[in-house]
Design an enzyme around this catalytic site. Structure first.
Site, PDB file in Angstrom:
ATOM      1  N   ASN A 266       4.262  -3.626  -4.128  1.00  0.00           N
ATOM      2  CA  ASN A 266       5.644  -3.943  -4.523  1.00  0.00           C
ATOM      3  C   ASN A 266       6.188  -5.118  -3.715  1.00  0.00           C
ATOM      4  O   ASN A 266       6.000  -5.185  -2.502  1.00  0.00           O
ATOM      5  CB  ASN A 266       6.530  -2.730  -4.269  1.00  0.00           C
ATOM      6  CG  ASN A 266       5.871  -1.451  -4.696  1.00  0.00           C
ATOM      7  OD1 ASN A 266       5.556  -1.286  -5.854  1.00  0.00           O
ATOM      8  ND2 ASN A 266       5.603  -0.570  -3.745  1.00  0.00           N
ATOM      9  N   GLU A 299      -2.993  -5.686  -0.051  1.00  0.00           N
ATOM     10  CA  GLU A 299      -1.629  -5.598  -0.602  1.00  0.00           C
ATOM     11  C   GLU A 299      -0.842  -6.854  -0.250  1.00  0.00           C
ATOM     12  O   GLU A 299      -0.079  -7.368  -1.063  1.00  0.00           O
ATOM     13  CB  GLU A 299      -0.907  -4.343  -0.092  1.00  0.00           C
ATOM     14  CG  GLU A 299      -1.642  -3.026  -0.335  1.00  0.00           C
ATOM     15  CD  GLU A 299      -2.126  -2.811  -1.755  1.00  0.00           C
ATOM     16  OE1 GLU A 299      -1.490  -3.330  -2.689  1.00  0.00           O
ATOM     17  OE2 GLU A 299      -3.162  -2.122  -1.937  1.00  0.00           O
TER      18      GLU A 299
END
Ligand code: 0A1
Ligand code: ZN
Length: 856
Positions: A266, A299
């Site tokens: 995210n 990530e």
């Protein structure tokens, strides 16, 4: 409930049906008022039509719709159509100019056990929106090609309230976050809870200061520093290797205990399974440290490859995942050594992706249809996707690759892209035609590459033939463009042809090398230059020669592996085998110049699953009990043949000084544990017992425990370990896993059954469920016991988990993906378990699709 939709009523989605969204989403404002049972979400979305007279279709699942208004005018149920999967407002109700849609919905995060959308974990709120979880938060065009700037407010009584982007206002019980970068909904995140930060600062290459935080539950703060430093290393590396700078003033990482996957990228607010954040020498192994660093990097790297440039639709998933995995592999190689990293990656590729590709779940890296996208977060999309990027790198060279990536970032920043866009960048920057190469993305299956060689009058010829077996839905296979890196060695081990990349494009193709004095020894597919299965008749003396002399470390290891595989298969089939593998191991043990981590990798015998696969590939039917016996027998024989040398290494590799997870210490520790696993077969567990008693770090403690379990004499150690660690969820996951994965096969099922009755078996927590079930299915001969009892037990648990967490149940069903490999009896038993699952009323779309695909 989505669980009521079975695969039978959910039609497959097709890539060929792609249509752009008929509206541009200009702005997104979301106001959350948190409550475990009734969180209110007020969404204000400004749309401008891109087509005339288009209806506004919004996705939404498991939502209570409180109100809908367009430009301030409340709509009545007559104005729209509300279904289980969404909200449609017909064109005649909509203005033809830009308009604002305002909805209020209510959701119950405390009841969300599927862990998709907004849910709760240990009293903390968190979200998981990839791939299609945002539709469980509010009505929205939940597709990655709809990108917008989000402005989010959170009202709630938790001390910490986080969302994406930069914090613009905060006071007690309220926070406001603005993300300046347009993003698709799958990258949205919100976290609220009583959290503590371990904080740092990173100064970017242009001198901007970024606040970095790892957020954890109180009490876990002292296990965060490794992750924080790994984040800073990743940020620096992406600047140096790819010229990519971070683009917000803050970067947050949150650790949660209940998470379906490893971690999630995210924007500005990565959410991690706590397993891949928290580390201390007492609780994490060397392998955990390396994985944590790799996942933090993965990530983080998504910020550019995934977030700034995202996917147009979910068929393109490997665009972001393959590239990001490739980047994290490069990073780990730079941090920890390329040779061992490559070997680890190939082991995992063969163990997971080749296995997937050989069975009923085989699919292209870019699939062209699916029912449930969650089922396509696979080894093929990720790991094979990374191999394809690696091949492009090899074909273009380091500079060509960097030029292509520079063009990719320049051309596509802020866009939602396809594999075609990606390949076009390589074509435009290199001038090459990659239309044949594209088959790697669109075709399923692992090509087999057969090699024959000949030598005449100073000319050496390598003759290659490629073939790909039919895969589900793709019977005809055209030849692929395969980069084959080769080197040639003279008989004294000198390199007469240094590494060269041959480009194979035909079904059959020969390459010649002139001017050679004697017949060379070829080293083929160096560095594993393509994800293919190499088949070549090589005698054991040539393999032993390569294990000693090859300059390419991957192929050195590969030669040793091929030798081991030959011996093991010979033993399973009751054939005569020679001593060359044992001799080669002896030579390796004496070679103190070789890297300890590399020697450890050479000492690890092929897994039972990989032996089964190799037998299947040769047209044999694998017998799990015979494979177990052969592997045990070989380990015992190696231990007996080399016991003095092994014992010396066990003593000399003992670490001194404080623990570090760096390769300098982790390498010798890996070697020591590999040696222990062999000696353990002949010393009755004496060394393992002593090491377990004296171990001061989790690597040794767990290594010793695994060895004790393998001897069947682990009761006291297991009890002691449980007593010490029962309050630590991550360590207890290891306790569940280690005993099932390593115990004698005849005891595995009974043990698993007993463990499900342990009060610590909190099966709704994905990590705990996975630990137990992967432990059992990882015990090859124990899972494949002839009476099928383990299959039944496993299937029962999948059925129990499915209504609670369909995503995890579906992923775990891949334990059955090899069912076609085995004998009739086992096949029938696995098939009937799959049929039993498939027939379950109310089965989730996730598990339903998986069982149907597994059954073919
Ligand atoms: N994009 C993440 C993985 C991920 C995928 C799906 C998830 O929920 C269904 C969660 C995480 C990654 O590649 O790390
Ligand atoms: Zn990823």
């Amino acid at each position: 409930m989505s669980a009521e939709l079975t695969a039978a009523d959910a039609p497959a989605k097709r890539l060929s049906d792609y249509r752009p969204y008929p509206f541009t989403l200009e702005t997104v404002r979301l106001d959350f008022t948190l409550d475990p049972d009734a969180t209110e979400v007020r969404a204000r979305l400004t749309f401008s039509p891109r087509q005339e007279a288009a209806a506004l279709e919004l996705d939404g699942e498991d939502l209570e719709l409180v109100s809908v208004a367009v430009d301030g005018r409340a709509l009545t149920p007559d104005d729209y159509e509300l279904t289980k999967t969404g909200l449609t407002i017909p064109a005649n109700v909509l203005p033809s100019q830009p308009f604002t849609l305002e909805t209020v919905t209510r959701i119950a995060p405390s009841k969300n056990t599927a862990l998709e959308g907004l849910y709760m974990s240990n009293g903390m709120y968190c979200t998981q929106c990839e791939a299609e979880g945002f539709r469980k938060i509010t009505y929205y065009p939940d597709r990655p090609d709809v990108m917008a700037r989000f402005h989010v407010t959170i009202t709630g009584d938790q001390p910490v309230l986080l969302a994406n982007g930069d914090l613009v206002e905060s006071r007690e019980g309220y926070a406001e976050w603005v993300d300046p970068w347009p993003k698709p909904a799958y990258l949205f995140a919100l976290v609220a809870g009583d959290l503590r930060a371990h904080s740092g600062t990173f100064t970017t290459m242009s001198g901007r200061k970024v606040a970095t935080n790892i957020w954890v539950r109180p009490g876990d703060e002292d296990r965060c520093d490794f992750a924080l430093q790994a984040l800073h290393r990743s940020m620096r590396w992406d600047e140096e290797a790819y010229g990519r700078e971070y683009d917000l003033d803050i970067f947050n990482i949150v650790a949660v205990d209940d998470f379906n996957m490893g971690a999630m990228e995210n924007k500005g607010l990565n959410i991690f399974n706590s397993k891949w954040v928290l580390a201390s020498p007492e609780t994490a192994t060397d392998a955990d440290y390396e994985r944590i660093e790799g996942i933090i990097a993965h990530e983080y790297f998504h910020n550019w490859t995934g977030n700034r440039i995202t996917c147009r639709d979910w068929f393109q998933l490997c665009l972001k995942e393959g590239l990001t995995v490739y980047r994290d592999q490069q990073f780990t190689g730079d941090m920890r050594g390329h040779a061992t990293k490559r070997i680890d990656d190939v082991l995992s590729l063969r163990g997971r992706q080749f296995r997937e590709d050989r069975g009923p779940l085989s699919h292209p890296p870019r699939p062209d249809h699916y029912r449930e996208i969650n089922n396509f977060y696979t080894a093929t999309v990720y790991e094979k996707g990374a191999e394809i990027v690696g091949m492009l790198h090899r074909l273009l060279g380091a500079e060509g690759y960097r030029a292509a990536l520079d063009l990719y970032f320049e051309r596509h920043d802020g866009q939602a892209c396809t594999i075609e866009d990606w390949l076009k960048v390589f074509e435009d920057s290199s001038g090459r035609d990659l239309s044949q190469f594209k088959r790697w993305y669109t075709d399923a299956g692992t090509p087999t590459l057969r090699v024959r060689d000949s030598f005449k009058d100073g000319t050496y010829t390598l003759e290659f033939e490629q073939e790909t077996r039919p895969t589900p839905g793709q019977s005809e296979k055209l030849p692929r463009h395969i980069p084959i890196e080769v080197g040639l060695l003279s008989e004294n081990g000198d390199e007469v042809l240094p590494s060269t990349v041959l480009e194979m494009t035909e079904a059959k193709q020969s390459f010649t090398f002139d001017g050679l004095a004697t017949r060379p020894v070829p080293s083929i597919l160096r560095d594993f230059s393509a994800p293919v299965r190499l088949e070549r008749d090589v005698d054991t003396s040539e393999l032993a020669f390569l294990l000693t002399h090859d300059r390419d470390p991957f192929n050195r290891w590969e030669a040793g592996r091929a030798l081991a595989q030959k011996v093991l298969i010979g033993r399973v089939l009751g054939q005569e085998t020679d001593a060359s593998f044992s001799d080669a191991i002896g030579a390796l043990l004496r070679d103190e110049t070789a890297d300890p981590a590399f020697r450890a990798l050479c000492l690890n015998l092929p897994s039972e699953d990989s032996i089964a696969q190799a037998l299947y590939d040769q047209g044999e039917t694998p017998d799990p009990a015979a494979i177990y016996a052969a592997r045990e027998g070989l380990a015992r024989d190696l231990a007996s043949a080399h016991k003095t040398l092994l014992a010396e290494i066990f003593t000399s590799t003992e670490a001194t000084g404080p623990y570090s997870s760096d390769p300098e210490q982790a390498g010798p520790r890996a070697l020591r544990l590999a040696v222990l696993r062999l000696l353990n077969r002949i010393d009755g567990g004496a060394r393992a017992g002593a090491l377990f008693a004296s171990a001061e770090n989790m690597t040794e403690s767990l290594g010793a425990l695994a060895a004790l379990v393998q001897t069947g004499q682990d009761a006291a150690a297991m009890a002691e370990f449980r007593e010490r660690w029962q309050g630590d969820r991550l360590v207890m996951d290891k306790w569940f896993l280690v005993q099932l994965a390593n115990c004698p096969p005849e005891t595995a099922l009974e043990r698993a059954g007993a463990l499900t009755g342990d009060p610590l078996f909190t099966w709704k927590t994905p990590n705990r469920f996975r630990a137990l079930m992967a432990g059992l299915s990882g015990n090859h001969a124990g899972f494949h016991r002839a009476d099928g009892a383990s299959y039944r037990f496993y299937a029962d648990w999948l059925l129990k988990l499915d209504p609670v967490n369909p995503q995890v149940a579906a992923r775990m069903s891949t334990a059955f993906e090899t069912w076609t490999r085995y004998d009739e009896g086992r096949r029938e038993k696995m098939r009937s378990e799959l049929e039993r699952i498939a027939a379950q009323p109310g089965l989730s779309r996730d598990l339903s699709e998986m069982t149907q695909r597994l059954l073919g």
